[in-house]
Design an enzyme around this catalytic site. Structure first.
Site, short mmCIF file in Angstrom:
data_model
loop_
_atom_site.label_atom_id
_atom_site.label_comp_id
_atom_site.label_asym_id
_atom_site.label_seq_id
_atom_site.Cartn_x
_atom_site.Cartn_y
_atom_site.Cartn_z
N GLY B 132 37.43 35.44 47.33
CA GLY B 132 38.77 34.86 47.23
C GLY B 132 39.24 34.75 45.79
N GLU B 251 28.97 43.71 40.05
CA GLU B 251 29.56 44.69 40.96
C GLU B 251 29.05 46.11 40.71
OE1 GLU B 251 33.86 43.89 40.93
OE2 GLU B 251 33.70 43.74 43.11
C1 FAD Z 1 41.74 47.61 49.85
C2 FAD Z 1 41.76 46.44 48.93
C3 FAD Z 1 40.81 45.45 49.08
C4 FAD Z 1 40.84 44.32 48.26
N1 FAD Z 1 39.91 43.31 48.46
C5 FAD Z 1 39.98 42.19 47.71
C6 FAD Z 1 39.10 41.08 47.98
O1 FAD Z 1 38.23 41.16 48.85
N2 FAD Z 1 39.22 39.98 47.23
C7 FAD Z 1 40.15 39.85 46.22
O2 FAD Z 1 40.19 38.82 45.57
N3 FAD Z 1 41.01 40.87 45.96
C8 FAD Z 1 40.96 42.02 46.69
N4 FAD Z 1 41.85 43.06 46.44
C9 FAD Z 1 42.90 42.85 45.45
C10 FAD Z 1 42.80 43.67 44.18
O3 FAD Z 1 41.79 43.17 43.35
C11 FAD Z 1 44.18 43.68 43.52
O4 FAD Z 1 45.04 44.40 44.36
C12 FAD Z 1 44.17 44.30 42.16
O5 FAD Z 1 43.48 43.49 41.24
C13 FAD Z 1 45.60 44.55 41.64
O6 FAD Z 1 46.39 43.40 41.72
P1 FAD Z 1 47.83 43.44 42.41
O7 FAD Z 1 47.66 44.03 43.75
O8 FAD Z 1 48.41 42.09 42.33
O9 FAD Z 1 48.69 44.45 41.55
P2 FAD Z 1 49.42 44.13 40.16
O10 FAD Z 1 48.49 43.41 39.26
O11 FAD Z 1 50.75 43.52 40.40
O12 FAD Z 1 49.62 45.60 39.62
C14 FAD Z 1 50.68 46.46 40.05
C15 FAD Z 1 50.71 47.67 39.13
O13 FAD Z 1 50.94 47.22 37.78
C16 FAD Z 1 49.94 47.68 36.93
N5 FAD Z 1 49.64 46.67 35.91
C17 FAD Z 1 49.42 45.35 36.06
N6 FAD Z 1 49.13 44.77 34.90
C18 FAD Z 1 49.14 45.74 33.96
C19 FAD Z 1 48.90 45.79 32.55
N7 FAD Z 1 48.55 44.71 31.84
N8 FAD Z 1 48.98 46.98 31.94
C20 FAD Z 1 49.32 48.09 32.63
N9 FAD Z 1 49.56 48.13 33.94
C21 FAD Z 1 49.47 46.95 34.60
C22 FAD Z 1 48.74 47.90 37.84
O14 FAD Z 1 47.84 48.84 37.29
C23 FAD Z 1 49.38 48.39 39.11
O15 FAD Z 1 49.58 49.77 39.02
C24 FAD Z 1 41.83 44.20 47.25
C25 FAD Z 1 42.77 45.21 47.09
C26 FAD Z 1 42.75 46.32 47.92
C27 FAD Z 1 43.78 47.38 47.73
#
Ligand code: FAD
Lengths: 383, 395
Positions: B132, B251
């Protein structure tokens, strides 16, 4: 260890000023620096077995050395002598050829390998020089091109084919000294001035039977092995160039200021640098693996069977990495990257000659594809 | 770089290979090759039962120290375990998060009581965990977590309120480790706590989210005054970030070589299709297939470099490039699979949306470059930590 020794020695004899001085010499290298390598460092003897007067170290150490030579754009007959000439003798020479020529290389004689003709390919079909029997020996007629250090090498290994033969059949290998009647050698001016290439013209060159290296007409498998070993070696140069281009670029973008910030703080620039590091490190991984396999192949070890695939994988990825990194280096340097004065252009040019020599990445991917996809390829992927 | 394993290690290989050959049959036969990426929602109860079988065979927690109930296996042995597991088509591990994330984290940061309470359930394959971390407004910027944890001294427990999202397999888990703000006035990575939260309680609602594959592997998790005993907080009240980061360090590791074995099986599958349908004669596809093979070789060589390098787990350069490399490679492999299949790639196996293995791989591989740190974040990390470039400005 050898890496650090090499780096500090090369920093001295292959400084940017030394490289630029060597580049404009006819033979393309500084004779004194080469002499010091032969006398003080004894690198030319590194992987030649002790029984022939060498140091008996392995291919992995050789690769570490070559990586540094690429990093410092070293201009020298080292690659041609050791990675083409000595390897050819080690793999395909008769015992008496080895005892004749290898100690000469250890003593500082230069050598090279010539096999590609005017068609400029790198596989078996590229051999155009024609051999015919003559008075118990042979006679050679035709041309070899793109021969590294071909106009200055003292010992020449050449491949030729029997008239009318094609591809892998009819190929023979010969070893001859530079002063051989009927042989004319001339430099081919090159875009990458840190390396020299030559054309060798054979006009009724007559050789005694003791110049014949392995089984006449059946030399291709051994020549292929020699080429694969040389391929792994050129990748080391590529990795060195790729790494140095990254290092120079990072240090430049951390001091150049635009819009009130160092340009290295812009993400577009950071991400390009990160990509350069990924390229350099992945090529290095492929290289180190191939070096271990090459070491095995030189002693006919079981794992050596993967040499062709390991060499092609490394060359494909090394070529892409080196081109990407040297090209990106110019881009991130901006206008100064386009000047003759800055060194990034020298790396960019060396990258292209490394990429072309012994086959570019498309050539090597196709070579791998044949092993994976064509007749006789099993379903198992060999890893 | 070492290319071969010791005789002792090869004997260990024999042992795990024959155990798998014996046990991955009968009631478990249908699990072969199932439950991996893109298929994690499948055969869940069967895969949970398989965890207990693994435990009975002594194959859980093999990398944990012996005094914590593990097998104390060397890194080399762990690699071999993962290779053989993947080679045998061992199913996606339901116990993966517990074994590779929670266990090592508790062993490193937990109290004796926490270890006694939680490690046995993980080892026995009876208690399943989820992660989480992410929230609607805390993705790449994980330190922006807003879920609140409030301490109640009289009950010596915490209540948590807020929302997590993208929580993989939360709907199949009893416990979730949660990063939550213990100091409501704090911002960024200060003032966060790390909590082991029982999901089976009134204050928790888990809602599956449908993925683009048409299946549900991740969830939203809502906490409304959910209870967590103070004894189930790991690390200092405001030291959750250190624990969370330590966990992320676990990880990577030995499982990467096992993952490559899965990748290798997928590429072999693609090559079989290419030979069958003539794609193997297309010059462009030949180049791309060879390129995929080269990438696989690079990942393997890269892992061998990691293994031959420091064994103390410190992050080296070749380790830093690894996530970006494999994720991008795998995403490309998905596209290659579809291009090799050609027109047939459009036709699903079963109406209404029963994807084939390769179709599921193609779609799911789009997530590889997002979870576990997106490609962009990986590039930031490489530039900043490996190349020493300036950090990103923060808003
Ligand atoms: C299949 C799947 C399973 C998952 N399982 C888990 C889980 O079990 N537990 C959990 O906690 N999370 C989980 N996640 C979440 C995952 O860790 C996040 O989706 C990921 O960290 C990206 O965050 P976000 O989705 O909010 O995208 P955002 O952070 O909003 O990013 C959107 C876009 O902006 C870009 N971006 C953001 N910040 C920057 C920056 N500083 N510089 C350049 N580009 C940037 C990103 O690269 C991306 O392309 C899962 C995600 C997926 C897809």
């Amino acid at each position: 260890m050898i890496r650090d020794t090499a780096a500090s020695f090369l920093a001295e004899v292959s400084s940017p000023a030394a490289v630029r001085a060597a580049m404009v010499r006819a033979e393309g290298h500084d004779q004194q620096a080469w002499q010091r390598i032969c006398d003080e460092m004894v690198w030319q003897a590194l992987h030649i077995p002790e029984s022939y007067g060498g140091m008996g170290l392995g291919y992995v150490e050789l690769i570490a050395l070559l990586e540094q030579m690429g990093r410092f754009l070293f201009c020298s007959p080292f690659y041609a002598t050791v990675c083409l000439g000595a390897n050819a003798l080690l793999v395909a020479g008769t015992e008496s050829q080895k005892t004749t020529y290898l100690p000469k290389i250890v003593a500082g004689s230069t050598a090279t390998l010539a096999y590609t003709g005017s068609n400029g390919g790198w596989g078996a079909d590229s051999i155009e020089l024609i051999v015919a029997p003559h008075n118990g020996g042979v006679v050679l007629n035709g041309k070899c091109r793109y021969v590294p250090d071909g106009a200055s090498a003292e010992i020449l290994v050449v491949a030729a084919r029997s008239k009318g033969s094609h591809g892998m059949s009819g190929v023979s290998l010969f070893v001859l000294p530079q002063e051989t009647a009927g042989l004319t050698r001339s430099w081919l001016p090159t875009m990458d001035q840190t390396r020299r290439q030559a054309e060798l013209v054979f006009d009724n060159v007559q050789l005694d039977s003791d110049a014949i290296m392995c089984e006449p007409g059946a030399a291709w498998p051994l020549l292929e092995k020699i080429i694969d070993l040389a391929t792994v070696a050129i990748v080391a140069d590529q990795v060195g160039c790729a790494q140095q281009s990254l290092d120079m670029t990072v240090s430049y973008v951390l001091q150049r200021v635009q819009f009130g910030r160092v340009i290295g703080s812009y993400q577009a620039v950071k991400h390009k640098c990160a990509d350069m590091m990924v390229k350099a490190e992945s090529a290095r991984s492929a290289l180190y693996y191939a070096a271990c396999i090459a070491a095995e192949a030189l002693v006919d070890g079981e794992l050596g069977a993967d040499l062709a695939s390991a060499a092609s994988a490394a060359k494909a990825c090394g070529s892409d990495a080196c081109f990407f990194n040297t090209g990106t280096a110019i881009q991130l340097h901006g206008g100064v990257g386009f000047t003759a004065e800055y060194d990034v252009q020298l790396y960019f040019k060396r990258a292209k000659s490394s990429e072309t020599f012994l086959g570019d990445s498309a050539y090597h991917r196709e070579r791998l594809a044949q092993r994976l996809l064509d007749e006789g390829a099993g379903d198992e992927i060999n890893l | 770089m070492k290319l071969t394993f010791s005789d002792e290690a090869e004997a260990f290989r024999q042992k795990i290979a024959s155990w798998l050959a014996e046990n991955l049959g009968g009631e478990f036969a249908e699990l072969r090759g199932r439950g991996g990426p893109g298929d994690e929602h499948s055969l869940v109860s069967e895969r949970k039962a398989w965890e207990a079988r693994l435990h009975a065979g002594g194959w859980t927690g093999i990398g944990w120290p012996k005094n914590e109930g593990g097998q104390g296996a060397s890194l080399e042995q762990q690699v071999i375990f993962h290779e053989e597991y993947a080679r045998a088509g061992g199913p996606g591990r339901m116990g993966h998060i517990g074994e590779t994330l929670v266990g090592p984290t508790l062993i490193a940061f937990g109290s004796e009581a926490q270890k006694r309470r939680f490690l046995p359930g993980i080892l026995q394959g009876l208690v399943f965990w989820c992660q989480g971390y992410s929230e609607p407004n805390a993705g790449s910027d994980l330190a922006n977590v807003k879920t609140r944890a409030t301490f109640h001294a009289e009950r010596n427990e915490w209540t948590l309120s807020g929302q997590k999202v993208w929580t993989s397999l939360a709907h199949e888990s009893q416990y979730c480790f949660v990063l939550a703000r213990t100091d409501p006035t704090s911002v960024g990575h200060k003032g966060l706590g790390f909590f082991l939260v029982n999901l089976q309680q009134a204050g928790v609602v888990v809602r599956p989210i449908e993925q683009l594959t048409g299946t549900c592997e991740f969830n939203e998790v809502f906490f409304d005054e959910a209870v967590c005993a103070d004894a189930d907080r790991v690390g200092a009240v405001d030291g959750g970030w250190q624990v969370a980061m330590g966990l992320l360090g676990f990880e990577r590791g030995a499982s990467t070589l096992g993952q490559q074995m899965l990748f290798k099986n997928e590429l072999a599958d693609i090559i079989r299709h290419a030979k069958r349908n003539g794609a193997a004669r297309d010059p462009m596809l030949r180049q791309r297939i060879a390129d995929a093979e080269i990438g696989l070789r690079i990942m393997r060589a890269n892992s061998l470099r990691m293994l031959s390098g420091s064994s103390d787990g410190s992050l080296q350069k070749e380790a830093m490039i690894y996530k970006l490399y494999w994720a991008t490679w795998h995403r490309n492999l998905g596209k290659l699979a579809m291009d090799v299949l050609g027109a047939e790639s459009e036709i699903v196996e079963q109406a209404p949306y029963g994807l084939s293995r390769l179709q599921a791989m193609y779609l799911f591989s789009r997530a590889d470059t997002i979870y576990g740190g997106t490609n962009q974040i990986q590039r930031n990390i490489i530039a900043e930590r490996a190349l020493g470039m300036p950090r990103e400005p923060r808003g």
